[in-house]
Design an enzyme around this catalytic site. Structure first.
Site, PDB file in Angstrom:
ATOM      1  N   SER A 142       7.859   4.185   5.260  1.00 58.34           N
ATOM      2  CA  SER A 142       7.499   4.708   3.944  1.00 58.34           C
ATOM      3  C   SER A 142       8.430   5.874   3.626  1.00 58.34           C
ATOM      4  O   SER A 142       8.872   6.573   4.551  1.00 58.34           O
ATOM      5  CB  SER A 142       6.050   5.200   3.945  1.00 58.34           C
ATOM      6  OG  SER A 142       5.787   5.988   2.781  1.00 58.34           O
ATOM      7  N   TYR A 155      -0.400  10.091   8.255  1.00 57.64           N
ATOM      8  CA  TYR A 155       0.363   8.937   7.761  1.00 57.64           C
ATOM      9  C   TYR A 155       1.867   9.223   7.777  1.00 57.64           C
ATOM     10  O   TYR A 155       2.666   8.427   8.291  1.00 57.64           O
ATOM     11  CB  TYR A 155      -0.107   8.609   6.338  1.00 57.64           C
ATOM     12  CG  TYR A 155       0.609   7.446   5.703  1.00 57.64           C
ATOM     13  CD1 TYR A 155       0.298   6.137   6.066  1.00 57.64           C
ATOM     14  CD2 TYR A 155       1.588   7.644   4.732  1.00 57.64           C
ATOM     15  CE1 TYR A 155       0.948   5.064   5.477  1.00 57.64           C
ATOM     16  CE2 TYR A 155       2.239   6.580   4.145  1.00 57.64           C
ATOM     17  CZ  TYR A 155       1.922   5.287   4.510  1.00 57.64           C
ATOM     18  OH  TYR A 155       2.566   4.219   3.929  1.00 57.64           O
ATOM     19  N   LYS A 159       4.785   7.375  10.010  1.00 55.11           N
ATOM     20  CA  LYS A 159       5.891   6.618   9.398  1.00 55.11           C
ATOM     21  C   LYS A 159       7.248   7.193   9.806  1.00 55.11           C
ATOM     22  O   LYS A 159       8.217   6.453   9.981  1.00 55.11           O
ATOM     23  CB  LYS A 159       5.728   6.580   7.881  1.00 55.11           C
ATOM     24  CG  LYS A 159       4.519   5.765   7.415  1.00 55.11           C
ATOM     25  CD  LYS A 159       4.608   4.313   7.880  1.00 55.11           C
ATOM     26  CE  LYS A 159       3.521   3.442   7.264  1.00 55.11           C
ATOM     27  NZ  LYS A 159       3.600   2.033   7.681  1.00 55.11           N
TER      28      LYS A 159
HETATM   29  N1  LIG Z   1       1.327   0.454  -0.978  1.00 62.20           N
HETATM   30  C1  LIG Z   1       2.344   1.272  -1.006  1.00 62.20           C
HETATM   31  O1  LIG Z   1       2.691   1.848  -2.072  1.00 62.20           O
HETATM   32  C2  LIG Z   1       3.147   1.514   0.241  1.00 62.20           C
HETATM   33  C3  LIG Z   1       4.266   2.356   0.175  1.00 62.20           C
HETATM   34  C4  LIG Z   1       5.022   2.562   1.314  1.00 62.20           C
HETATM   35  C5  LIG Z   1       4.680   1.934   2.509  1.00 62.20           C
HETATM   36  N2  LIG Z   1       3.578   1.130   2.552  1.00 62.20           N
HETATM   37  C6  LIG Z   1       3.280   0.460   3.825  1.00 62.20           C
HETATM   38  O2  LIG Z   1       3.326  -0.937   3.634  1.00 62.20           O
HETATM   39  C7  LIG Z   1       2.419  -1.597   4.500  1.00 62.20           C
HETATM   40  C8  LIG Z   1       1.481  -2.492   3.695  1.00 62.20           C
HETATM   41  O3  LIG Z   1       0.852  -1.702   2.705  1.00 62.20           O
HETATM   42  P1  LIG Z   1      -0.203  -2.277   1.665  1.00 62.20           P
HETATM   43  O4  LIG Z   1      -0.214  -1.372   0.507  1.00 62.20           O
HETATM   44  O5  LIG Z   1       0.012  -3.743   1.443  1.00 62.20           O
HETATM   45  O6  LIG Z   1      -1.526  -2.010   2.500  1.00 62.20           O
HETATM   46  P2  LIG Z   1      -2.940  -2.725   2.504  1.00 62.20           P
HETATM   47  O7  LIG Z   1      -3.176  -3.430   1.222  1.00 62.20           O
HETATM   48  O8  LIG Z   1      -3.930  -1.735   2.955  1.00 62.20           O
HETATM   49  O9  LIG Z   1      -2.728  -3.818   3.650  1.00 62.20           O
HETATM   50  C9  LIG Z   1      -2.465  -3.436   4.949  1.00 62.20           C
HETATM   51  C10 LIG Z   1      -2.888  -4.523   5.880  1.00 62.20           C
HETATM   52  O10 LIG Z   1      -2.819  -4.001   7.219  1.00 62.20           O
HETATM   53  C11 LIG Z   1      -3.830  -4.604   7.967  1.00 62.20           C
HETATM   54  N3  LIG Z   1      -4.367  -3.737   9.011  1.00 62.20           N
HETATM   55  C12 LIG Z   1      -4.915  -2.501   8.877  1.00 62.20           C
HETATM   56  N4  LIG Z   1      -5.357  -2.070  10.068  1.00 62.20           N
HETATM   57  C13 LIG Z   1      -5.091  -3.046  10.974  1.00 62.20           C
HETATM   58  C14 LIG Z   1      -5.318  -3.196  12.363  1.00 62.20           C
HETATM   59  N5  LIG Z   1      -5.925  -2.257  13.092  1.00 62.20           N
HETATM   60  N6  LIG Z   1      -4.915  -4.345  12.960  1.00 62.20           N
HETATM   61  C15 LIG Z   1      -4.307  -5.300  12.238  1.00 62.20           C
HETATM   62  N7  LIG Z   1      -4.074  -5.232  10.934  1.00 62.20           N
HETATM   63  C16 LIG Z   1      -4.458  -4.106  10.294  1.00 62.20           C
HETATM   64  C17 LIG Z   1      -4.967  -4.940   7.026  1.00 62.20           C
HETATM   65  O11 LIG Z   1      -5.475  -6.178   7.465  1.00 62.20           O
HETATM   66  P3  LIG Z   1      -6.891  -6.838   6.989  1.00 62.20           P
HETATM   67  O12 LIG Z   1      -6.953  -6.619   5.509  1.00 62.20           O
HETATM   68  O13 LIG Z   1      -6.731  -8.260   7.348  1.00 62.20           O
HETATM   69  O14 LIG Z   1      -7.971  -6.127   7.724  1.00 62.20           O
HETATM   70  C18 LIG Z   1      -4.316  -4.960   5.644  1.00 62.20           C
HETATM   71  O15 LIG Z   1      -4.326  -6.234   5.047  1.00 62.20           O
HETATM   72  C19 LIG Z   1       1.695  -0.488   5.264  1.00 62.20           C
HETATM   73  O16 LIG Z   1       2.316  -0.298   6.512  1.00 62.20           O
HETATM   74  C20 LIG Z   1       1.889   0.723   4.368  1.00 62.20           C
HETATM   75  O17 LIG Z   1       1.815   1.921   5.073  1.00 62.20           O
HETATM   76  C21 LIG Z   1       2.806   0.909   1.463  1.00 62.20           C
END
Ligand SMILES: NC(=O)c1ccc[n+]([C@@H]2O[C@H](COP(=O)([O-])OP(=O)(O)OC[C@H]3O[C@@H](n4cnc5c(N)ncnc54)[C@H](OP(=O)(O)O)[C@@H]3O)[C@@H](O)[C@H]2O)c1
Length: 251
Positions: A142, A155, A159
């Protein structure tokens, strides 16, 4: 020929928008995709059905990646299903908010275990499978790894460590033909975000030289590039995908 024809890929955390976007882009580029989820089996199955409906190959694997044995099992199942593993995308993660003074050690550990320790364990397991034939590993980090946001100390620290893990792993796994990189996205849009956080979205748009939020496929495109032959001499790199937000001077 598509960019990932013949590859077998594992994408973790496809229950969320970014993981789903990465998995779909990998399939569009010809990869057979193992879609990992923890609880969101319905969403993972829907994405797998969409891939299969377009003539691709997909399987859904489940598990909590805070458990090291589960990381090994999920990676092993993906490799067994695909007859090997060419690409791993460590995307699963959590993003809770909490102020530092009141943060408990358990809250800190939950974020580090999910966002960082799972990356260590999945990468180690994947590298064992890839050794000999090579492959690629891409961590989803991130921009908060280099520019921390309030209430996100755990967080941001996790990251930053993920980016450094990719660089360190690139050194150690490079001689085995395994490339390890990270992608650092900025704010990625999702359903309901604008309603839930109108002020933040407005500020983001104003700050981004490209004038919009990211889309899951923007992250997917970066991951496709890093897994493809186009990046065959790229390792230990952090690819920022943020519409230019961090290019702006901070004053
Ligand atoms: N959204 C943003 O703007 C943004 C920006 C920068 C970086 N990121 C990074 O991008 C990645 C995806 O983000 P997102 O926004 O798509 O997040 P999200 O919608 O919260 O999805 C994250 C997924 O990670 C899985 N997860 C969480 N805890 C877990 C565990 N203990 N074991 C296995 N799986 C687990 C969840 O699985 P289940 O739903 O199946 O439980 C969830 O579907 C993350 O690493 C986040 O930090 C996001």
């Amino acid at each position: 020929m598509r960019l990932l024809d013949g590859q077998v890929a594992l994408v973790t955390g496809v229950g969320g928008g970014i993981g789903r976007g990465i998995a779909l882009r990998f399939a569009e580029e010809g990869a057979a995709v193992a879609l990992h989820c923890r609880t969101a089996a319905g969403a993972a199955r829907e994405a797998a059905a969409r891939i299969e409906g377009s003539g691709g190959r997909a399987v859904v694997l489940r598990g909590d990646l805070t458990d090291e044995d589960t990381c090994r099992r999920v990676v092993g199942e993906a490799a067994e299903w695909g007859g090997g593993l060419d690409a791993l995308v460590n995307n699963a993660g959590v993003q809770p908010t909490r102020e530092l003074p009141g943060m408990t050690a358990d809250e800190w550990r939950a974020v580090v275990d999910t966002n960082l320790s799972s990356v260590f364990a999945c990468t180690q397991a994947a590298a064992e499978v890839m050794r000999g034939r090579g492959g690629s590993v891409t961590h989803i980090a991130s921009i908060e790894g280099s520019a921390p946001a309030p209430l996100h100390a755990h967080y941001s620290a996790s990251k930053a460590a993920v980016v450094m893990h990719a660089r360190a792993a690139a050194l150690e796994y490079g001689p085995s033909g395994i490339r390890v990189n990270s992608v650092s996205p900025g704010l990625i849009g999702r359903e309901g975000l604008e309603q839930a956080w109108p002020e933040g979205v407005r500020r983001w748009r104003a700050a981004a030289p490209l004038g919009r939020l990211g889309r899951p496929e923007d992250v997917g495109d970066a991951c496709v590039f890093l897994a493809s032959r186009l990046a065959s001499w790229v390792t230990g790199h952090d690819l920022v995908v943020d519409g230019g937000v961090t290019a702006r001077p901070p004053w």
